[in-house]
Write an enzyme that holds these catalytic residues in place. Sequence first.
Site, PDB file in Angstrom:
ATOM      1  N   ARG A 191      -9.052   1.325   9.613  1.00 34.42           N
ATOM      2  CA  ARG A 191      -8.652  -0.049   9.900  1.00 34.42           C
ATOM      3  C   ARG A 191      -9.731  -0.796  10.690  1.00 34.42           C
ATOM      4  O   ARG A 191      -9.533  -1.957  11.039  1.00 34.42           O
ATOM      5  CB  ARG A 191      -7.364  -0.053  10.717  1.00 34.42           C
ATOM      6  CG  ARG A 191      -6.110  -0.332   9.883  1.00 34.42           C
ATOM      7  CD  ARG A 191      -4.946  -0.162  10.803  1.00 34.42           C
ATOM      8  NE  ARG A 191      -3.784  -0.899  10.459  1.00 34.42           N
ATOM      9  CZ  ARG A 191      -2.696  -0.372   9.903  1.00 34.42           C
ATOM     10  NH1 ARG A 191      -2.674   0.876   9.541  1.00 34.42           N
ATOM     11  NH2 ARG A 191      -1.629  -1.128   9.707  1.00 34.42           N
TER      12      ARG A 191
ATOM     13  N   ARG B 131      -0.153  -8.835  13.766  1.00 34.29           N
ATOM     14  CA  ARG B 131      -0.722  -7.798  12.892  1.00 34.29           C
ATOM     15  C   ARG B 131      -1.635  -8.438  11.850  1.00 34.29           C
ATOM     16  O   ARG B 131      -2.675  -7.872  11.494  1.00 34.29           O
ATOM     17  CB  ARG B 131       0.403  -7.014  12.210  1.00 34.29           C
ATOM     18  CG  ARG B 131       1.122  -6.071  13.193  1.00 34.29           C
ATOM     19  CD  ARG B 131       2.479  -5.648  12.689  1.00 34.29           C
ATOM     20  NE  ARG B 131       2.441  -4.781  11.540  1.00 34.29           N
ATOM     21  CZ  ARG B 131       3.491  -4.553  10.738  1.00 34.29           C
ATOM     22  NH1 ARG B 131       4.642  -5.155  10.970  1.00 34.29           N
ATOM     23  NH2 ARG B 131       3.378  -3.737   9.725  1.00 34.29           N
TER      24      ARG B 131
ATOM     25  N   ARG C 180      11.933  -2.031  11.450  1.00 27.21           N
ATOM     26  CA  ARG C 180      10.868  -1.573  12.350  1.00 27.21           C
ATOM     27  C   ARG C 180      10.687  -2.587  13.465  1.00 27.21           C
ATOM     28  O   ARG C 180      10.745  -3.791  13.212  1.00 27.21           O
ATOM     29  CB  ARG C 180       9.553  -1.455  11.556  1.00 27.21           C
ATOM     30  CG  ARG C 180       9.350  -0.092  10.963  1.00 27.21           C
ATOM     31  CD  ARG C 180       8.189  -0.048  10.015  1.00 27.21           C
ATOM     32  NE  ARG C 180       6.926  -0.548  10.563  1.00 27.21           N
ATOM     33  CZ  ARG C 180       5.758  -0.433   9.934  1.00 27.21           C
ATOM     34  NH1 ARG C 180       5.693   0.161   8.748  1.00 27.21           N
ATOM     35  NH2 ARG C 180       4.658  -0.903  10.466  1.00 27.21           N
TER      36      ARG C 180
ATOM     37  N   LYS D 153       0.837  -1.214   0.000  1.00 27.86           N
ATOM     38  CA  LYS D 153       0.000   0.000   0.000  1.00 27.86           C
ATOM     39  C   LYS D 153       0.870   1.263   0.000  1.00 27.86           C
ATOM     40  O   LYS D 153       0.646   2.177  -0.771  1.00 27.86           O
ATOM     41  CB  LYS D 153      -0.895   0.073   1.252  1.00 27.86           C
ATOM     42  CG  LYS D 153      -1.824  -1.084   1.455  1.00 27.86           C
ATOM     43  CD  LYS D 153      -2.742  -0.825   2.648  1.00 27.86           C
ATOM     44  CE  LYS D 153      -2.013  -0.744   3.993  1.00 27.86           C
ATOM     45  NZ  LYS D 153      -1.497  -2.012   4.487  1.00 27.86           N
TER      46      LYS D 153
ATOM     47  N   ARG E 127      12.177  -6.616   5.445  1.00 27.24           N
ATOM     48  CA  ARG E 127      12.079  -5.189   5.127  1.00 27.24           C
ATOM     49  C   ARG E 127      13.039  -4.356   5.978  1.00 27.24           C
ATOM     50  O   ARG E 127      13.165  -4.563   7.171  1.00 27.24           O
ATOM     51  CB  ARG E 127      10.642  -4.729   5.363  1.00 27.24           C
ATOM     52  CG  ARG E 127      10.433  -3.260   5.114  1.00 27.24           C
ATOM     53  CD  ARG E 127       8.983  -2.932   4.937  1.00 27.24           C
ATOM     54  NE  ARG E 127       8.258  -2.850   6.198  1.00 27.24           N
ATOM     55  CZ  ARG E 127       6.993  -2.437   6.285  1.00 27.24           C
ATOM     56  NH1 ARG E 127       6.327  -2.121   5.189  1.00 27.24           N
ATOM     57  NH2 ARG E 127       6.389  -2.382   7.451  1.00 27.24           N
TER      58      ARG E 127
HETATM   59  P1  AMP Z   1       1.429   0.680   9.420  1.00 26.78           P
HETATM   60  O1  AMP Z   1       2.651   1.515   9.257  1.00 26.78           O
HETATM   61  O2  AMP Z   1       0.272   1.156   8.577  1.00 26.78           O
HETATM   62  O3  AMP Z   1       1.715  -0.795   9.228  1.00 26.78           O
HETATM   63  O4  AMP Z   1       0.942   0.856  10.945  1.00 26.78           O
HETATM   64  C1  AMP Z   1       1.779   0.473  12.005  1.00 26.78           C
HETATM   65  C2  AMP Z   1       0.980   0.397  13.286  1.00 26.78           C
HETATM   66  O5  AMP Z   1       0.409   1.682  13.580  1.00 26.78           O
HETATM   67  C3  AMP Z   1      -0.206  -0.561  13.272  1.00 26.78           C
HETATM   68  O6  AMP Z   1       0.171  -1.894  13.543  1.00 26.78           O
HETATM   69  C4  AMP Z   1      -1.065   0.035  14.397  1.00 26.78           C
HETATM   70  O7  AMP Z   1      -0.545  -0.279  15.663  1.00 26.78           O
HETATM   71  C5  AMP Z   1      -0.855   1.541  14.189  1.00 26.78           C
HETATM   72  N1  AMP Z   1      -1.889   2.101  13.273  1.00 26.78           N
HETATM   73  C6  AMP Z   1      -1.674   2.660  12.047  1.00 26.78           C
HETATM   74  N2  AMP Z   1      -2.831   3.067  11.499  1.00 26.78           N
HETATM   75  C7  AMP Z   1      -3.814   2.748  12.385  1.00 26.78           C
HETATM   76  C8  AMP Z   1      -5.237   2.882  12.396  1.00 26.78           C
HETATM   77  N3  AMP Z   1      -5.897   3.416  11.345  1.00 26.78           N
HETATM   78  N4  AMP Z   1      -5.909   2.436  13.492  1.00 26.78           N
HETATM   79  C9  AMP Z   1      -5.270   1.910  14.550  1.00 26.78           C
HETATM   80  N5  AMP Z   1      -3.944   1.722  14.600  1.00 26.78           N
HETATM   81  C10 AMP Z   1      -3.203   2.141  13.531  1.00 26.78           C
END
Ligand code: AMP
Length: 216
Positions: free
Chosen positions: A88, A171, A160, A13, A127
């Site tokens: 989400r 996740r 990360r 994404k 990654r």
């Molecule tokens: P990402 O970088 O999109 O993979 O997000 C990393 C982490 O940020 C996720 O595993 C969640 O803990 C938190 N996070 C990001 N976006 C959201 C969202 N829309 N709602 C809740 N938690 C989020």
Amino acid sequence: MRLIFLGPPGAGKGTQAKRVALKYKIPQISTGDILRKAIANETKKGIEARSFMEKGQLVPDEIILGIIKDYLISQEGKNGYILDGFPRTINQAIELNHFLEELEVKLTAVINFKVENGVVIKRLGGRRGCKSCGALYHLEYLKPTKENVCNVCQGELYQRNDDTEEVIKNRLLVYERLTSPLIVFYQRLNLLKEIDGEKDIEVIFNEIIAFLEERL
Ligand code: AMP
């Protein structure tokens, strides 16, 4: 143009959102990136979000909704955006619809990236990202020329702390349980476009652009 990029972690994404954002000159709004910045800056929201993110759990809606609302009403969001990693949960999607109604604007489309769990685990496990410029690499598929050094800015590469196998599995479970119902939610609103996220980056990009050009 107002877009949502939906899909499990590691579906590509963010990679595609960056490219599409550049093409249409609209911002990519990644809630994950915003939260990581908040953690690095030790803000109140960052401190609250950290423990959820480290475990691969979702950050509570009130934190996320506050962040998104700020963006939607800001000057930056005036001409459209790509929401990458938001919504989400069904609750977040419903709240988003309310914000958009208040602002009297509509979503253009929701792009859903489909990728098998095995592929996600491989992609995320290898990654690495640049600490300085954010460029992404992979230990197998996209190696930097010099180990642990960014090709673009010579910055140091890092993993990360939620890209470890145990957290990735969590996740994915969270995605299945809380996020995947959004596919049907947006299908019903006639906004959904399915994309095979396992195809080549360039092929996927061209597919997305062809779809968007038809919608414009
Ligand atoms: P990402 O970088 O999109 O993979 O997000 C990393 C982490 O940020 C996720 O595993 C969640 O803990 C938190 N996070 C990001 N976006 C959201 C969202 N829309 N709602 C809740 N938690 C989020």
